[in-house]
Scaffold this active site. Structure first.
Site, mmCIF file in Angstrom:
data_model
loop_
_atom_site.group_PDB
_atom_site.id
_atom_site.type_symbol
_atom_site.label_atom_id
_atom_site.label_comp_id
_atom_site.label_asym_id
_atom_site.label_seq_id
_atom_site.Cartn_x
_atom_site.Cartn_y
_atom_site.Cartn_z
ATOM 1 N N ILE A 16 39.791 -33.754 -16.768
ATOM 2 C CA ILE A 16 38.662 -34.450 -15.847
ATOM 3 C C ILE A 16 37.082 -33.523 -16.216
ATOM 4 O O ILE A 16 35.986 -33.973 -16.408
ATOM 5 C CB ILE A 16 38.720 -33.716 -14.122
ATOM 6 C CG1 ILE A 16 40.503 -35.066 -13.925
ATOM 7 C CG2 ILE A 16 37.452 -33.945 -13.770
ATOM 8 C CD1 ILE A 16 40.499 -34.325 -12.537
ATOM 9 N N ASP A 159 39.512 -40.965 -3.624
ATOM 10 C CA ASP A 159 40.301 -42.374 -2.809
ATOM 11 C C ASP A 159 39.649 -43.800 -1.832
ATOM 12 O O ASP A 159 40.265 -44.764 -2.008
ATOM 13 C CB ASP A 159 41.358 -41.319 -1.587
ATOM 14 C CG ASP A 159 42.094 -40.681 -1.822
ATOM 15 O OD1 ASP A 159 43.389 -41.230 -3.205
ATOM 16 O OD2 ASP A 159 41.754 -39.578 -2.424
ATOM 17 N N HIS A 187 44.843 -35.801 0.103
ATOM 18 C CA HIS A 187 45.031 -36.570 -0.848
ATOM 19 C C HIS A 187 46.488 -36.545 -1.696
ATOM 20 O O HIS A 187 46.532 -35.160 -2.620
ATOM 21 C CB HIS A 187 44.060 -35.634 -1.541
ATOM 22 C CG HIS A 187 43.806 -36.107 -3.390
ATOM 23 N ND1 HIS A 187 43.696 -37.533 -3.038
ATOM 24 C CD2 HIS A 187 44.143 -36.086 -4.505
ATOM 25 C CE1 HIS A 187 44.084 -37.621 -5.241
ATOM 26 N NE2 HIS A 187 44.653 -36.460 -5.445
HETATM 27 P P1 NAI Z 1 44.824 -31.470 -17.229
HETATM 28 O O1 NAI Z 1 45.767 -30.214 -17.022
HETATM 29 O O2 NAI Z 1 43.890 -32.188 -18.488
HETATM 30 O O3 NAI Z 1 43.127 -30.145 -16.952
HETATM 31 C C1 NAI Z 1 43.814 -29.180 -16.202
HETATM 32 C C2 NAI Z 1 42.761 -27.441 -16.831
HETATM 33 O O4 NAI Z 1 42.845 -26.322 -16.153
HETATM 34 C C3 NAI Z 1 43.086 -27.393 -17.695
HETATM 35 O O5 NAI Z 1 42.294 -27.537 -19.267
HETATM 36 C C4 NAI Z 1 43.842 -25.873 -18.079
HETATM 37 O O6 NAI Z 1 43.909 -25.122 -18.749
HETATM 38 C C5 NAI Z 1 43.382 -25.631 -16.389
HETATM 39 N N1 NAI Z 1 43.277 -24.085 -15.844
HETATM 40 C C6 NAI Z 1 44.491 -23.634 -15.388
HETATM 41 N N2 NAI Z 1 45.159 -22.590 -14.327
HETATM 42 C C7 NAI Z 1 43.591 -22.138 -14.351
HETATM 43 C C8 NAI Z 1 43.199 -21.283 -14.340
HETATM 44 N N3 NAI Z 1 43.961 -20.565 -13.552
HETATM 45 N N4 NAI Z 1 42.175 -21.873 -13.968
HETATM 46 C C9 NAI Z 1 41.124 -21.868 -14.718
HETATM 47 N N5 NAI Z 1 41.284 -22.764 -15.617
HETATM 48 C C10 NAI Z 1 42.566 -23.423 -15.368
HETATM 49 O O7 NAI Z 1 43.998 -31.848 -15.547
HETATM 50 P P2 NAI Z 1 43.128 -33.022 -15.643
HETATM 51 O O8 NAI Z 1 44.118 -33.946 -15.450
HETATM 52 O O9 NAI Z 1 42.113 -32.491 -15.645
HETATM 53 O O10 NAI Z 1 43.726 -32.479 -13.799
HETATM 54 C C11 NAI Z 1 42.852 -31.535 -12.605
HETATM 55 C C12 NAI Z 1 43.330 -31.235 -11.404
HETATM 56 O O11 NAI Z 1 42.688 -32.480 -10.456
HETATM 57 C C13 NAI Z 1 45.062 -31.841 -11.522
HETATM 58 O O12 NAI Z 1 45.148 -30.806 -10.841
HETATM 59 C C14 NAI Z 1 45.223 -33.293 -10.779
HETATM 60 O O13 NAI Z 1 46.185 -33.226 -9.860
HETATM 61 C C15 NAI Z 1 43.980 -33.396 -10.286
HETATM 62 N N6 NAI Z 1 43.150 -34.471 -9.265
HETATM 63 C C16 NAI Z 1 42.429 -34.704 -8.484
HETATM 64 C C17 NAI Z 1 42.300 -35.308 -7.410
HETATM 65 C C18 NAI Z 1 41.431 -35.600 -6.300
HETATM 66 O O14 NAI Z 1 40.939 -36.927 -6.028
HETATM 67 N N7 NAI Z 1 41.413 -34.935 -6.029
HETATM 68 C C19 NAI Z 1 41.870 -37.332 -8.850
HETATM 69 C C20 NAI Z 1 42.597 -36.311 -10.059
HETATM 70 C C21 NAI Z 1 43.924 -35.169 -10.553
#
Ligand code: NAI
Length: 332
Positions: A16, A159, A187
């Site tokens: 993201i 959503d 969510h």
């Molecule tokens: P991703 O796994 O590609 O990226 C997450 C990043 O966070 C990684 O680079 C990781 O190293 C980093 N990270 C982990 N722990 C951390 C910390 N303590 N401090 C800073 N960075 C940290 O995941 P993606 O696809 O980017 O999704 C991110 C989050 O968003 C997930 O939890 C996902 O479930 C959520 N999400 C929420 C949505 C919503 O509508 N609310 C929609 C889509 C995803």
């Protein structure tokens, strides 16, 4: 010239993050005249990759981008930020218990809450994207008591936008002519996408109710709801990765409307701290219909809730109450 606004993106080296930071640098977040300084945080294993993102931001020569801080230091990342978009978190891995994932995220959000409280700019607005988004936002609120609760929110705009998209496809109308759907609650798959107050602007300029135009209650009360609830899973199945560009775009919509205001007669969905409106238990971060003005959201009041909707509002509230208890059990 306007002073630059400092925008924090945590988890900026992730999927993201990669879609979101160029949107911010292009002015999608705060408009084409607002310079920005990006603060990007990730964890040490992602430091090299984060630096690569920084290199690309330099290479893109964005005129509005006045600086980039790329760091694995939470304090450096949070210092002076006006807007914080919390995308970083611990993902659920195969075989992991819900409680273990919750526990990891509770400790991340507790630590980041303290850093924001101490080092962010006064009146910093916070948007939590990382899952479990509502409960992460609640933990952040609890551990940053000096940040007003009005300034802490979670993302359900994706959503909301998905619901608009489904209606526009079904009726074959422009998505921009559909408005006032509502996402209630968590969510998660218990969210309730509600079209009872949604309308479509017809070419004549007349506004008609979505229920009347669709004229298929079975679809609206069944497949429509489950399609929106399950859309995240459908994207994972198709892309083998979770939603990223739509999530990044929704995060920009959320912040832009919050800061610059919602158009007259239009509301959007935001996960915010419940004050007990619509008999939703106070003290949960719950998605409500809101309008925004002068940088503040307010829950739209007085909408009628029928029996079908009531059950769905309560079901998703129950899930959030359980998540809250689980999160608290991880603290002790
Ligand atoms: P991703 O796994 O590609 O990226 C997450 C990043 O966070 C990684 O680079 C990781 O190293 C980093 N990270 C982990 N722990 C951390 C910390 N303590 N401090 C800073 N960075 C940290 O995941 P993606 O696809 O980017 O999704 C991110 C989050 O968003 C997930 O939890 C996902 O479930 C959520 N999400 C929420 C949505 C919503 O509508 N609310 C929609 C889509 C995803």
């Amino acid at each position: 010239a306007q002073e630059p606004v400092r925008v924090l993106v945590t988890g900026a080296a992730g999927q993201i993050g990669y879609a979101l930071v160029p949107m911010i640098a292009r002015g999608v977040l705060l408009g084409p005249n607002q310079p920005v300084i990006l603060h990007m945080l990730d964890i040490p294993p992602a430091a090299e990759s984060l630096n690569g993102v920084k290199m690309e931001l330099v290479d893109a020569a964005f005129p509005l981008l006045k600086g980039v801080v790329a760091t694995t230091d939470v304090v450096e990342a949070c210092t002076g930020v006006n807007i914080a978009i919390m995308v970083g978190g611990f993902p659920r891995k195969e075989g992991m218990e819900r409680k273990d994932v919750m526990s990891k995220n509770v400790s991340i959000y507790k630590a980041q809450a303290s850093a924001l409280e101490k080092h962010a700019a006064a009146n910093c607005k916070v948007l939590v994207v990382a899952n479990p988004a509502n409960t992460n936002a609640l933990i952040l609120k609890e551990f940053a008591p000096s940040i007003p609760e009005k300034n802490i929110s979670c993302l359900t705009r994706l959503d909301h936008n998905r619901a608009l998209g489904q209606i526009s496809e079904r009726l074959n109308v422009q998505v921009s002519d559909v408005k006032n759907v509502i996402i209630w609650g968590n969510h998660s798959s218990t969210q309730y996408p509600d079209v009872n107050h949604a309308t479509v602007k017809l070419p004549s300029g007349e506004e008609k109710s979505v229920r009347e135009l669709v004229a298929d209650d079975a679809w609206l009360n069944g497949e429509f709801i489950s399609t929106v609830q399950q859309r995240g899973a459908a994207i994972i199945k198709a892309r083998k990765l979770s939603s990223a560009l739509s999530a990044a775009s929704a995060a920009c919509d959320h912040i832009r409307d919050w800061v610059l205001g919602t158009p007259e007669g239009t509301w959007v969905s935001m996960g915010v701290y419940s004050d007990g409106s619509y008999n939703v238990p106070a003290g949960l971060i719950y998605s409500f219909p809101v309008t925004c003005r002068d940088g503040e959201w307010s829950i739209v009041q007085g909408l009628s809730i029928d029996e079908f909707s009531r059950k769905k509002l309560d079901l998703t509230a129950e899930e959030l109450t359980e998540e809250k208890a689980l999160a608290y059990s991880c603290l002790s």
